[in-house]
Design a protein around this motif. Sequence first.
Motif, PDB file in Angstrom:
ATOM      1  N   PRO A  18       0.814  -1.231   0.000  1.00 13.80           N
ATOM      2  CA  PRO A  18       0.000   0.000   0.000  1.00 13.80           C
ATOM      3  C   PRO A  18       0.848   1.282   0.000  1.00 13.80           C
ATOM      4  N   PHE A  19       2.068   1.215   0.496  1.00 18.34           N
ATOM      5  CA  PHE A  19       2.916   2.407   0.614  1.00 18.34           C
ATOM      6  C   PHE A  19       3.902   2.573  -0.534  1.00 18.34           C
ATOM      7  N   GLY A  20       4.024   1.586  -1.417  1.00 11.83           N
ATOM      8  CA  GLY A  20       4.969   1.725  -2.524  1.00 11.83           C
ATOM      9  C   GLY A  20       5.288   0.402  -3.196  1.00 11.83           C
ATOM     10  N   ALA A  21       6.338   0.425  -4.025  1.00 10.89           N
ATOM     11  CA  ALA A  21       6.735  -0.767  -4.774  1.00 10.89           C
ATOM     12  C   ALA A  21       8.216  -1.048  -4.556  1.00 10.89           C
ATOM     13  N   PHE A  22       8.537  -2.330  -4.361  1.00  9.66           N
ATOM     14  CA  PHE A  22       9.926  -2.747  -4.235  1.00  9.66           C
ATOM     15  C   PHE A  22      10.433  -3.141  -5.607  1.00  9.66           C
ATOM     16  N   VAL A  23      11.648  -2.666  -5.914  1.00  6.57           N
ATOM     17  CA  VAL A  23      12.226  -2.864  -7.241  1.00  6.57           C
ATOM     18  C   VAL A  23      13.582  -3.541  -7.097  1.00  6.57           C
ATOM     19  N   LYS A  24      13.767  -4.644  -7.840  1.00  9.15           N
ATOM     20  CA  LYS A  24      15.056  -5.345  -7.897  1.00  9.15           C
ATOM     21  C   LYS A  24      15.877  -4.670  -8.985  1.00  9.15           C
ATOM     22  N   LEU A  25      16.996  -4.068  -8.571  1.00  6.49           N
ATOM     23  CA  LEU A  25      17.846  -3.331  -9.502  1.00  6.49           C
ATOM     24  C   LEU A  25      18.821  -4.253 -10.208  1.00  6.49           C
ATOM     25  N   GLY A  26      19.405  -3.790 -11.291  1.00 12.10           N
ATOM     26  CA  GLY A  26      20.387  -4.561 -12.046  1.00 12.10           C
ATOM     27  C   GLY A  26      21.580  -4.958 -11.203  1.00 12.10           C
ATOM     28  N   SER A  27      21.884  -4.160 -10.187  1.00  9.20           N
ATOM     29  CA  SER A  27      23.018  -4.447  -9.298  1.00  9.20           C
ATOM     30  C   SER A  27      22.710  -5.579  -8.320  1.00  9.20           C
ATOM     31  N   GLY A  28      21.441  -6.020  -8.312  1.00  7.95           N
ATOM     32  CA  GLY A  28      21.031  -7.060  -7.373  1.00  7.95           C
ATOM     33  C   GLY A  28      20.427  -6.492  -6.104  1.00  7.95           C
ATOM     34  N   GLU A  29      20.549  -5.197  -5.916  1.00  9.22           N
ATOM     35  CA  GLU A  29      19.988  -4.546  -4.731  1.00  9.22           C
ATOM     36  C   GLU A  29      18.501  -4.285  -4.928  1.00  9.22           C
ATOM     37  N   THR A  30      17.820  -4.036  -3.828  1.00 10.37           N
ATOM     38  CA  THR A  30      16.399  -3.725  -3.874  1.00 10.37           C
ATOM     39  C   THR A  30      16.196  -2.293  -3.400  1.00 10.37           C
ATOM     40  N   GLY A  31      15.351  -1.574  -4.124  1.00  6.94           N
ATOM     41  CA  GLY A  31      15.006  -0.211  -3.746  1.00  6.94           C
ATOM     42  C   GLY A  31      13.505  -0.085  -3.604  1.00  6.94           C
ATOM     43  N   LEU A  32      13.085   0.993  -2.958  1.00  2.00           N
ATOM     44  CA  LEU A  32      11.662   1.250  -2.751  1.00  2.00           C
ATOM     45  C   LEU A  32      11.264   2.533  -3.453  1.00  2.00           C
ATOM     46  N   ILE A  33      10.186   2.448  -4.217  1.00  2.00           N
ATOM     47  CA  ILE A  33       9.565   3.649  -4.774  1.00  2.00           C
ATOM     48  C   ILE A  33       8.335   3.911  -3.910  1.00  2.00           C
ATOM     49  N   HIS A  34       8.408   4.948  -3.071  1.00  2.00           N
ATOM     50  CA  HIS A  34       7.270   5.304  -2.218  1.00  2.00           C
ATOM     51  C   HIS A  34       6.116   5.749  -3.115  1.00  2.00           C
ATOM     52  N   ILE A  35       4.887   5.517  -2.672  1.00  2.00           N
ATOM     53  CA  ILE A  35       3.702   5.860  -3.470  1.00  2.00           C
ATOM     54  C   ILE A  35       3.721   7.320  -3.910  1.00  2.00           C
ATOM     55  N   SER A  36       4.279   8.202  -3.080  1.00  2.00           N
ATOM     56  CA  SER A  36       4.330   9.628  -3.428  1.00  2.00           C
ATOM     57  C   SER A  36       5.362   9.927  -4.509  1.00  2.00           C
ATOM     58  N   GLN A  37       6.221   8.946  -4.826  1.00  2.00           N
ATOM     59  CA  GLN A  37       7.275   9.141  -5.820  1.00  2.00           C
ATOM     60  C   GLN A  37       7.012   8.390  -7.124  1.00  2.00           C
ATOM     61  N   ILE A  38       5.813   7.839  -7.261  1.00  2.00           N
ATOM     62  CA  ILE A  38       5.481   7.070  -8.464  1.00  2.00           C
ATOM     63  C   ILE A  38       5.132   7.984  -9.633  1.00  2.00           C
ATOM     64  N   SER A  39       4.408   9.042  -9.366  1.00  2.00           N
ATOM     65  CA  SER A  39       3.906   9.893 -10.438  1.00  2.00           C
ATOM     66  C   SER A  39       3.767  11.323  -9.962  1.00  2.00           C
ATOM     67  N   THR A  40       3.702  12.249 -10.928  1.00  2.00           N
ATOM     68  CA  THR A  40       3.449  13.651 -10.579  1.00  2.00           C
ATOM     69  C   THR A  40       1.976  13.867 -10.255  1.00  2.00           C
ATOM     70  N   LYS A  41       1.127  12.924 -10.665  1.00  2.00           N
ATOM     71  CA  LYS A  41      -0.291  13.022 -10.329  1.00  2.00           C
ATOM     72  C   LYS A  41      -0.573  12.178  -9.079  1.00  2.00           C
ATOM     73  N   TYR A  42      -1.742  12.380  -8.498  1.00  2.00           N
ATOM     74  CA  TYR A  42      -2.127  11.649  -7.301  1.00  2.00           C
ATOM     75  C   TYR A  42      -2.273  10.163  -7.619  1.00  2.00           C
ATOM     76  N   VAL A  43      -1.670   9.318  -6.796  1.00  2.00           N
ATOM     77  CA  VAL A  43      -1.786   7.868  -6.953  1.00  2.00           C
ATOM     78  C   VAL A  43      -2.549   7.329  -5.740  1.00  2.00           C
ATOM     79  N   GLU A  44      -3.730   6.798  -5.986  1.00  2.00           N
ATOM     80  CA  GLU A  44      -4.542   6.264  -4.898  1.00  2.00           C
ATOM     81  C   GLU A  44      -4.053   4.877  -4.479  1.00  2.00           C
ATOM     82  N   LYS A  45      -3.762   4.038  -5.486  1.00  2.00           N
ATOM     83  CA  LYS A  45      -3.288   2.678  -5.220  1.00  2.00           C
ATOM     84  C   LYS A  45      -2.069   2.402  -6.082  1.00  2.00           C
ATOM     85  N   VAL A  46      -1.036   1.839  -5.473  1.00  2.00           N
ATOM     86  CA  VAL A  46       0.198   1.521  -6.195  1.00  2.00           C
ATOM     87  C   VAL A  46      -0.118   0.670  -7.420  1.00  2.00           C
TER      88      VAL A  46
END
Length: 127
Positions: A19-47
């Motif tokens: 509900p708060f964002g998406a976990f992304v597996k990077l090419g380096s093998g590491e995992t990062g988080l895209i918080h829901i507020s950082q997904i789009s310039t428009k309002y995102v109700e659901k990831v």
Amino acid sequence: MSQLKVGDIVTGEVISTKPFGAFVKLGSGETGLIHISQISTKYVEKVEDELAVGVEVKAKVITIDPAGKISLSIKALSENAPQSRRGSDRRGSRKSPGDFEDMMKKWMKSSEERLSALAAKHKKNRS
């Protein structure tokens, strides 16, 4: 230790959504988080309205905390992303926290004066 640094543009695959964002597996093998507020310039109700597991995304590294947690932003890649006006006046200059406190004090005083006037009027009308 991560070779990534803040400001890097990375690509990766969405491996899970919360509900708060998406976990992304990077090419380096590491995992990062895209918080829901950082997904789009428009309002995102659901990831899930914007991202799905298995989708490849491109994002910018916005922070890496001391524990190595990587925060990513798709929104930061948008060249025409609107600048946030939160905490700014109409001219776009930053307001200090003291300005807000002063505004609240003035509002409270004005509100109390109006309530007193209404109470006096009500009392007068009842007698």
